[in-house]
Design a protein around this motif. Structure first.
Motif, mmCIF file in Angstrom:
data_model
loop_
_atom_site.group_PDB
_atom_site.id
_atom_site.type_symbol
_atom_site.label_atom_id
_atom_site.label_comp_id
_atom_site.label_asym_id
_atom_site.label_seq_id
_atom_site.Cartn_x
_atom_site.Cartn_y
_atom_site.Cartn_z
ATOM 1 N N GLN A 121 47.412 45.258 29.161
ATOM 2 C CA GLN A 121 48.671 45.371 28.432
ATOM 3 C C GLN A 121 49.688 44.361 28.945
ATOM 4 N N GLU A 122 49.641 44.072 30.250
ATOM 5 C CA GLU A 122 50.664 43.225 30.841
ATOM 6 C C GLU A 122 50.550 41.770 30.409
ATOM 7 N N ASP A 123 49.332 41.296 30.249
ATOM 8 C CA ASP A 123 49.145 39.873 29.969
ATOM 9 C C ASP A 123 47.886 39.714 29.139
ATOM 10 N N ASP A 124 48.029 39.168 27.941
ATOM 11 C CA ASP A 124 46.895 39.047 27.040
ATOM 12 C C ASP A 124 45.818 38.115 27.566
ATOM 13 N N ASP A 125 46.133 37.337 28.607
ATOM 14 C CA ASP A 125 45.151 36.406 29.155
ATOM 15 C C ASP A 125 44.409 36.985 30.349
ATOM 16 N N ILE A 126 44.656 38.240 30.676
ATOM 17 C CA ILE A 126 44.035 38.853 31.845
ATOM 18 C C ILE A 126 42.939 39.813 31.405
ATOM 19 N N ILE A 127 41.779 39.733 32.065
ATOM 20 C CA ILE A 127 40.678 40.641 31.787
ATOM 21 C C ILE A 127 40.849 41.894 32.641
ATOM 22 N N ASN A 128 40.575 43.055 32.075
ATOM 23 C CA ASN A 128 40.675 44.294 32.839
ATOM 24 C C ASN A 128 39.767 44.256 34.060
ATOM 25 N N ASP A 129 40.299 44.711 35.202
ATOM 26 C CA ASP A 129 39.555 44.659 36.462
ATOM 27 C C ASP A 129 38.224 45.387 36.395
ATOM 28 N N ASP A 130 38.192 46.562 35.757
ATOM 29 C CA ASP A 130 36.979 47.368 35.820
ATOM 30 C C ASP A 130 35.839 46.798 34.989
ATOM 31 N N LEU A 131 36.097 45.751 34.214
ATOM 32 C CA LEU A 131 35.024 45.093 33.466
ATOM 33 C C LEU A 131 34.444 43.913 34.236
ATOM 34 N N ILE A 132 35.189 43.400 35.217
ATOM 35 C CA ILE A 132 34.760 42.201 35.940
ATOM 36 C C ILE A 132 33.821 42.583 37.074
ATOM 37 N N THR A 133 32.551 42.336 36.869
ATOM 38 C CA THR A 133 31.524 42.570 37.877
ATOM 39 C C THR A 133 30.589 41.367 37.871
ATOM 40 N N PRO A 134 29.737 41.233 38.882
ATOM 41 C CA PRO A 134 28.784 40.119 38.890
ATOM 42 C C PRO A 134 27.796 40.157 37.724
ATOM 43 N N TYR A 135 27.766 41.253 36.978
ATOM 44 C CA TYR A 135 26.795 41.424 35.895
ATOM 45 C C TYR A 135 27.386 41.076 34.525
ATOM 46 N N GLU A 173 19.890 41.215 47.087
ATOM 47 C CA GLU A 173 21.276 40.768 47.245
ATOM 48 C C GLU A 173 21.944 40.655 45.884
ATOM 49 N N ARG A 174 23.243 40.909 45.861
ATOM 50 C CA ARG A 174 24.002 40.737 44.631
ATOM 51 C C ARG A 174 24.247 39.253 44.395
ATOM 52 N N ALA A 175 24.229 38.854 43.145
ATOM 53 C CA ALA A 175 24.392 37.442 42.808
ATOM 54 C C ALA A 175 25.774 36.929 43.207
ATOM 55 N N PHE A 176 25.869 35.624 43.411
ATOM 56 C CA PHE A 176 27.083 34.874 43.735
ATOM 57 C C PHE A 176 27.450 34.988 45.208
ATOM 58 N N TYR A 177 27.749 36.161 45.687
ATOM 59 C CA TYR A 177 27.980 36.347 47.111
ATOM 60 C C TYR A 177 27.753 37.816 47.428
ATOM 61 N N ASN A 178 27.292 38.075 48.631
ATOM 62 C CA ASN A 178 26.769 39.405 48.937
ATOM 63 C C ASN A 178 27.730 40.282 49.728
ATOM 64 N N ASN A 179 28.999 39.922 49.776
ATOM 65 C CA ASN A 179 29.941 40.742 50.539
ATOM 66 C C ASN A 179 30.897 41.511 49.643
ATOM 67 N N LEU A 180 30.508 41.705 48.364
ATOM 68 C CA LEU A 180 31.351 42.501 47.476
ATOM 69 C C LEU A 180 31.232 43.968 47.858
ATOM 70 N N ASN A 181 32.343 44.649 47.868
ATOM 71 C CA ASN A 181 32.344 46.066 48.229
ATOM 72 C C ASN A 181 32.407 46.903 46.956
ATOM 73 N N GLY A 182 31.235 47.221 46.405
ATOM 74 C CA GLY A 182 31.203 47.990 45.163
ATOM 75 C C GLY A 182 31.243 47.070 43.960
ATOM 76 N N ALA A 183 30.994 47.633 42.780
ATOM 77 C CA ALA A 183 30.888 46.827 41.572
ATOM 78 C C ALA A 183 32.240 46.438 41.000
ATOM 79 N N THR A 184 33.273 47.220 41.249
ATOM 80 C CA THR A 184 34.579 46.938 40.665
ATOM 81 C C THR A 184 35.478 46.243 41.676
ATOM 82 N N LEU A 185 36.067 45.115 41.285
ATOM 83 C CA LEU A 185 36.911 44.343 42.185
ATOM 84 C C LEU A 185 38.376 44.658 41.949
#
Length: 403
Positions: free
Chosen positions: A201-215, A246-258
């Protein structure tokens, strides 16, 4: 009894409406006893394991705070999740929805209960115990998920949010797909409203956090109109993790949601720019090199270059799945894999009384208004009620699919 204020009258009227509606539909929050709360839920929802007081069957109950989703896009997303889940009836490939109802403060979704771990937990436990997944087991998981996507795509549904934490195993070790809050109906994807979920809602150019995952497929981040191959990309990334550990890109992500902005921006950059491949030299010796080839062809940046772009049969015919017993796994006659039950540290005990969040009086006053409650007017569903709005929608959808 004292004199009721106008506000109390309004609240009592709401409760009476909810009570009558739930009574007509023969289901309400009072029909379920909470066994435990699943603790790895974030945002505006909580997940519980519950038991029906009517038939003693166990279910998952997803509880969503109305106040926390009091945003037009969030409300549309919740209604879309209900609408899409109601299209999927008694299928073995997904976590089926049975009921949806509400009270003054919460929305409730009642789903199948699966007593195995989710894929994230399975892979984490294997890593902790230094156990590597057998190739046959990897093929089993991948192939059954592929059949699940085939079923969903035949129903014109694109998942978009496919990720290991949303893949739940049943007591026979078969994986089931859950998490349809980001899903879309493929034949409606030209409707711009279908893509409101991508933006905040705040910015039309921002993707919702809970959708952004390595997948997440790159085309979703680029706000292109995603289709079935976006799910194939997600499945390829999941297979990458199953095979490599290992998770793709880098393996130090803590959980799927950033949540941290710097990690979020770094991940977006990796998804869009970094070429991700499994080199044959990096594979364990016991793994067939064609497994890496399939992963690499599923996770190409451009959807038109991916295996599966011209049809799911191209994936089934890939060399890694050559001679795979598709009919046996579809009929659930293939070898079942015993899975360890969910670690008790991943869940916490709770009671029937410990499910409500404390709201300030100001917030409760917002909830206790007709304008607020009207936004959730159609949030009811019963899978066996032919008079239900979403039941009728499912029948119409099935007619369209058959044409």
């Amino acid at each position: 009894m004292g004199i009721r204020t106008s506000k109390q009258v309004e609240v009592d009227d709401f409760l009476e409406v909810f009570g009558e509606e739930n009574k007509r539909r023969h289901v309400s929050r009072a029909d379920f006893k909470i066994i435990r709360q699943i603790s790895n839920q974030t945002g505006n929802s909580k997940l519980f394991q519950v038991e029906s007081l009517k038939d003693q069957q166990q279910y998952f109950m997803k509880q969503l705070s109305k106040f926390e989703i009091y945003d037009q896009r969030e409300i549309e997303r919740v209604h879309r999740e209900l609408s899409i889940c109601s299209l999927l009836m008694n299928t073995k490939y997904v976590v089926n929805l049975h009921y949806a109802f509400q009270d003054l403060n919460y929305l409730y979704l009642i789903h199948d209960y699966k007593n195995g771990p989710n894929l994230t937990q399975l892979l984490k436990n294997m890593k902790v115990n230094r156990v590597q997944i057998e190739e046959a087991h990897a093929q089993f998981i991948f192939s059954y998920l592929l059949l699940g996507l085939e079923y969903l795509h035949k129903n014109n549904i694109v998942v978009l949010g496919l990720r290991p934490e949303n893949i739940l195993f049943d007591d026979e070790g078969y994986p089931c797909i859950s998490g349809f809050q980001h899903a879309i109906i493929e034949n409606q994807r030209n409707n711009n409203r279908q893509y409101d979920f991508i933006q905040s809602q705040e910015d039309d150019d921002i993707i919702n956090d809970d959708l952004i995952t390595p997948y997440l497929a790159p085309e979703v981040l680029l706000k292109q109109k995603p289709s079935y191959e976006a799910d194939f990309y997600s499945l390829g990334m999941i297979l990458y993790e199953i095979i490599t550990g290992e998770r793709a890109f880098y393996n130090n992500l803590n959980g799927a949601t950033l949540k941290k902005e710097e990690e979020r921006q770094e991940l977006i950059k990796f998804i869009l720019q970094q070429k991700t491949q499994i080199l044959k030299a990096e594979l364990r010796e016991e793994l067939d090199p064609t497994s890496a080839d399939l992963v690499n062809k599923l996770i190409l940046k451009k959807p038109e270059n991916r295996t599966g772009f011209y049809g799911i049969e191209d994936i089934k015919k890939h060399g890694w799945l050559k001679n795979f017993p598709w009919q046996k796994i579809q009929d659930r006659f293939i070898k079942k894999y015993s899975l360890k039950k969910q670690n008790s540290a991943l869940a916490q005990k709770t009671t029937n009384q410990n499910v409500s969040d404390l709201l300030s009086q100001q917030n409760q006053d917002i909830i206790n208004t007709i304008q607020f409650q009207e936004k959730f007017e159609r949030f009811y569903y019963s899978s066996d009620d032919p008079n239900d709005f979403y039941y009728k929608s499912r029948i119409e959808h099935e007619k369209i699919i058959k044409k």
